[in-house]
Design an enzyme around this catalytic site. Sequence first.
Site, PDB file in Angstrom:
ATOM      1  N   VAL A  44      -1.970   5.385  -5.731  1.00  0.00           N
ATOM      2  CA  VAL A  44      -2.150   4.383  -4.666  1.00  0.00           C
ATOM      3  C   VAL A  44      -0.795   4.047  -4.026  1.00  0.00           C
ATOM      4  CG1 VAL A  44      -2.938   2.041  -4.138  1.00  0.00           C
ATOM      5  CG2 VAL A  44      -4.209   3.442  -5.781  1.00  0.00           C
ATOM      6  N   CYS A  45       0.223   3.879  -4.870  1.00  0.00           N
ATOM      7  CA  CYS A  45       1.566   3.562  -4.350  1.00  0.00           C
ATOM      8  C   CYS A  45       2.051   4.672  -3.425  1.00  0.00           C
ATOM      9  CB  CYS A  45       2.554   3.383  -5.499  1.00  0.00           C
ATOM     10  SG  CYS A  45       2.112   2.065  -6.637  1.00  0.00           S
ATOM     11  N   THR A  46       1.740   5.909  -3.768  1.00  0.00           N
ATOM     12  CA  THR A  46       2.171   7.036  -2.935  1.00  0.00           C
ATOM     13  C   THR A  46       1.567   6.917  -1.539  1.00  0.00           C
ATOM     14  OG1 THR A  46       2.403   8.431  -4.889  1.00  0.00           O
ATOM     15  CG2 THR A  46       2.156   9.570  -2.780  1.00  0.00           C
ATOM     16  N   LEU A  49       3.322   3.808   0.381  1.00  0.00           N
ATOM     17  CA  LEU A  49       4.663   4.008   0.948  1.00  0.00           C
ATOM     18  C   LEU A  49       4.632   5.013   2.095  1.00  0.00           C
ATOM     19  CD1 LEU A  49       5.351   2.390  -1.716  1.00  0.00           C
ATOM     20  CD2 LEU A  49       7.607   3.417  -1.468  1.00  0.00           C
TER      21      LEU A  49
END
Length: 211
Positions: A44-46, A49
């Site tokens: 999800v973080c990928t 960002l």
Amino acid sequence: MALLLGDDAPDFTADTTAGTVNFHEWLGDGWGVLFSHPADFTPVCTTELGTVAKLKDEFAKRNTKVIAVSVDPIESHKGWVSDINETQNTTVNFPIIADPDRKVADLYGLIHPNASNNTTVRSVFVIGPDKKVKLTITYPASTGRNFAEILRVLDSLQLTANYSVATPANWNEGEDVIIVPAVSDEAAKEKFPKGWNAIKPYLRVTPQPNK
Ligand code: BEZ
């Protein structure tokens, strides 16, 4: 103690993917968004960002600098950036703070122990040119953020900082706004020459004044 709206945004100096950053100096006279993510090399973080990188022009239009933070070390961030660029078809164009000693996490209350003891939650802080906190939003690790909402909020914050208006539910740039109750009808005549529709005496709707 959590950071509250109107509080000073804590200053810090930190190692980032763009070198050492002194936060207030780096912000300069514009607006800022500091957002935390739980961990590098997570799905999800990928996507988050990568999404922020693609919105570079939208943040720039709003005179807003963006900076990310997690408790991962700098070498991890640097390795992960290549993955973000590759998988999200973009180029990360904002600094990511390495905060392994949790200095920034502690200053901004980014670790919520009942959610996770050792990773930061997904928080967003909007900081005004006066270095005060204008907005806070926090999401759990399992929910990726809607960055269109962050841009929408920036539009509202920047408009309402300059005019005696508030923005209604689901408002978007260019739509009608609300005259704040503190402005009398007499004063409103001068401030809002386009006039208004008084649906109720406390609910006065007027065209966005700077359009
Ligand atoms: C993610 O970014 O995919 C993620 C990170 C921590 C927990 C759950 C999901």
